[in-house]
Design a protein around this motif. Sequence first.
Motif, mmCIF file in Angstrom:
data_model
loop_
_atom_site.group_PDB
_atom_site.id
_atom_site.type_symbol
_atom_site.label_atom_id
_atom_site.label_comp_id
_atom_site.label_asym_id
_atom_site.label_seq_id
_atom_site.Cartn_x
_atom_site.Cartn_y
_atom_site.Cartn_z
ATOM 1 N N PHE A 42 49.292 42.991 52.256
ATOM 2 C CA PHE A 42 48.143 42.741 50.850
ATOM 3 C C PHE A 42 47.367 42.034 52.394
ATOM 4 C CE2 PHE A 42 49.931 41.392 46.849
ATOM 5 C CZ PHE A 42 49.311 42.313 46.305
ATOM 6 N N LYS A 43 45.339 41.858 52.260
ATOM 7 C CA LYS A 43 44.997 41.424 53.435
ATOM 8 C C LYS A 43 44.073 39.589 52.767
ATOM 9 C CE LYS A 43 45.266 44.753 56.909
ATOM 10 N NZ LYS A 43 44.507 45.758 57.371
ATOM 11 N N ASP A 44 43.272 39.266 53.118
ATOM 12 C CA ASP A 44 42.484 38.287 52.555
ATOM 13 C C ASP A 44 42.854 38.017 50.867
ATOM 14 O OD1 ASP A 44 41.146 38.788 54.876
ATOM 15 O OD2 ASP A 44 39.882 40.462 54.301
ATOM 16 N N ASP A 45 42.490 38.222 49.939
ATOM 17 C CA ASP A 45 42.641 37.960 48.540
ATOM 18 C C ASP A 45 42.881 38.522 47.734
ATOM 19 O OD1 ASP A 45 40.539 39.479 48.676
ATOM 20 O OD2 ASP A 45 39.425 37.928 46.927
ATOM 21 N N ASP A 46 43.699 39.620 48.933
ATOM 22 C CA ASP A 46 44.251 40.639 47.269
ATOM 23 C C ASP A 46 45.254 40.596 46.783
ATOM 24 O OD1 ASP A 46 42.969 43.026 48.842
ATOM 25 O OD2 ASP A 46 44.259 43.710 50.163
ATOM 26 N N ALA A 47 46.197 39.406 46.838
ATOM 27 C CA ALA A 47 47.077 39.239 45.947
ATOM 28 C C ALA A 47 46.868 38.010 44.476
ATOM 29 C CB ALA A 47 48.198 37.821 46.822
ATOM 30 N N PHE A 48 45.429 37.636 44.972
ATOM 31 C CA PHE A 48 45.494 36.146 43.769
ATOM 32 C C PHE A 48 44.367 37.433 43.317
ATOM 33 C CE2 PHE A 48 45.663 33.002 47.485
ATOM 34 C CZ PHE A 48 46.795 32.355 46.924
ATOM 35 N N ARG A 49 43.524 38.405 43.569
ATOM 36 C CA ARG A 49 42.794 39.535 42.809
ATOM 37 C C ARG A 49 43.745 40.720 41.499
ATOM 38 N NH1 ARG A 49 39.764 42.884 46.797
ATOM 39 N NH2 ARG A 49 39.112 43.648 44.797
ATOM 40 N N VAL A 50 45.149 40.806 42.522
ATOM 41 C CA VAL A 50 46.046 41.646 41.293
ATOM 42 C C VAL A 50 46.808 40.647 40.449
ATOM 43 C CG1 VAL A 50 48.334 42.469 41.665
ATOM 44 C CG2 VAL A 50 46.158 43.112 43.346
ATOM 45 N N GLN A 51 46.980 39.205 40.814
ATOM 46 C CA GLN A 51 47.620 38.283 40.465
ATOM 47 C C GLN A 51 46.929 38.583 39.165
ATOM 48 O OE1 GLN A 51 47.508 34.242 40.661
ATOM 49 N NE2 GLN A 51 49.330 33.902 41.316
ATOM 50 N N THR A 52 45.441 37.884 39.061
ATOM 51 C CA THR A 52 44.978 37.893 38.421
ATOM 52 C C THR A 52 44.308 38.437 37.531
ATOM 53 O OG1 THR A 52 43.708 36.473 39.375
ATOM 54 C CG2 THR A 52 41.780 37.010 37.090
ATOM 55 N N LEU A 53 44.122 40.464 37.108
ATOM 56 C CA LEU A 53 44.382 41.266 37.230
ATOM 57 C C LEU A 53 45.142 41.396 36.294
ATOM 58 C CD1 LEU A 53 42.610 43.311 39.179
ATOM 59 C CD2 LEU A 53 41.628 42.863 37.241
ATOM 60 N N VAL A 54 46.135 41.225 36.883
ATOM 61 C CA VAL A 54 47.939 40.872 35.675
ATOM 62 C C VAL A 54 47.939 40.181 34.979
ATOM 63 C CG1 VAL A 54 49.966 41.440 35.606
ATOM 64 C CG2 VAL A 54 48.549 42.425 37.519
ATOM 65 N N PHE A 55 47.709 38.743 35.370
ATOM 66 C CA PHE A 55 47.656 37.733 34.115
ATOM 67 C C PHE A 55 46.611 37.877 33.124
ATOM 68 C CE2 PHE A 55 50.723 34.007 35.681
ATOM 69 C CZ PHE A 55 51.419 34.634 36.937
ATOM 70 N N ASP A 56 45.559 38.308 33.607
ATOM 71 C CA ASP A 56 44.541 38.719 32.399
ATOM 72 C C ASP A 56 45.086 39.570 30.906
ATOM 73 O OD1 ASP A 56 41.215 38.124 31.557
ATOM 74 O OD2 ASP A 56 41.231 40.035 31.745
ATOM 75 N N SER A 57 45.263 40.392 31.937
ATOM 76 C CA SER A 57 45.583 42.417 31.156
ATOM 77 C C SER A 57 47.215 41.027 29.487
ATOM 78 C CB SER A 57 46.740 42.836 31.922
ATOM 79 O OG SER A 57 46.852 44.627 31.014
ATOM 80 N N PHE A 58 47.741 40.262 30.292
ATOM 81 C CA PHE A 58 49.041 39.848 29.455
ATOM 82 C C PHE A 58 48.121 39.718 28.692
ATOM 83 C CE2 PHE A 58 52.460 41.131 32.012
ATOM 84 C CZ PHE A 58 53.641 41.359 31.233
ATOM 85 N N SER A 59 46.839 38.488 28.538
ATOM 86 C CA SER A 59 46.114 37.426 27.820
ATOM 87 C C SER A 59 45.555 38.978 26.992
ATOM 88 C CB SER A 59 45.008 37.104 27.915
ATOM 89 O OG SER A 59 44.643 37.538 29.057
#
Length: 363
Positions: A42-59
């Motif tokens: 991961f670089k820069d904000d990769d981790a937060f972007r992936v986290q947001t996408l996955v959490f949003d998918s469960f929602s």
Amino acid sequence: MPEANISNDAWYAGNGPENDVVLSTRIRLARNLANFPFPSKFKDDDAFRVQTLVFDSFSHSSEPDKYQGVISSELDALGSEILEERGVLDSAFSKESGSGIIVRTDGKISCEVNTRDHVRLSSFVPGLDGNEAFNLVAKVDDELQNTLQFAADYEIGYLTSNIDDSGSGMKVSCRVHLPSLSFSGKLLDLFASLNSKELVVSDCFGAGNLPSSSLGFYYQVSTKLAGNGTELSQIASIVSAVKFLAESERKERDIILRNRQTEVRNKIYQAYAKVKFSSLLDLRESIEIISDIKWGKNLGFFSGIKDSELCALLYRIQNGHLQFVLKSKKFNFPKDISENKVLKTNYLRCLTLQEAFENIKMN
């Protein structure tokens, strides 16, 4: 972390197929989002972007209210310990920024986010039930793919951070209790046979007291490679192997009853007496006691307790679970241990076992 459900109606307190030998079945699917590097890169904000996408998918799943998501920075030490004891979190779970965990309220589904892979989706069921475990996790996987694009190759299959997980991305694990085979020294040949079938055997709770044994004779049998055939063929392979282990354990019980009953009965009754007349029990000896009581129950020495209750005790007497109970309820401890956290935990562990065993009858 929000309060955990550690009641007796948790998934691990339920009945399942072959549960005199097989405690539980777990299936884990490793997935990674397309167009993002693996977590280790991961670089820069990769981790937060992936986290947001996955959490949003469960929602956006069919039952979003059943899922509880926690980012790593909000997960306290006790919450981490409880989830690790349940097998929800890997012992190597990283609290790096952008990681997190999502758990279904019944505990049967969990998802690690941004650990070794972007998504590590797991299902848990009691007993030996590979089809039920797969159906649970596959349904969630399908729902996530409605909103997420997972990295895959037409020939290889799903792409993962570990080459052994590539293909189906699946790992199947079964926890088994094999005291008769362990006591008779017949496990090593059986385990060698499992290894030849690309199955791996490991300890559940650490090393035991006998050579090459696991504490309490509890072992975990897992698939090694995710690229050996389809998901269903991989499940069929391990289920067949674990069924053979269960049958071998039952046959060995009969041999022990014929040839070594006095020796084994003495060992098991000593374990029962130890609980009955103790005030303090540490985790290691408690796991061995639960194992002996379960062994005695399955040999016909005891009645009045179920295999599912004994399985649940293995979770209830863990340190994190007991610390949660200590925080949630008030207890009157003997004055000389009231300020000692370790001794209070051992005292409560002993009380938990005594309460669970109060209806046991010796046959």
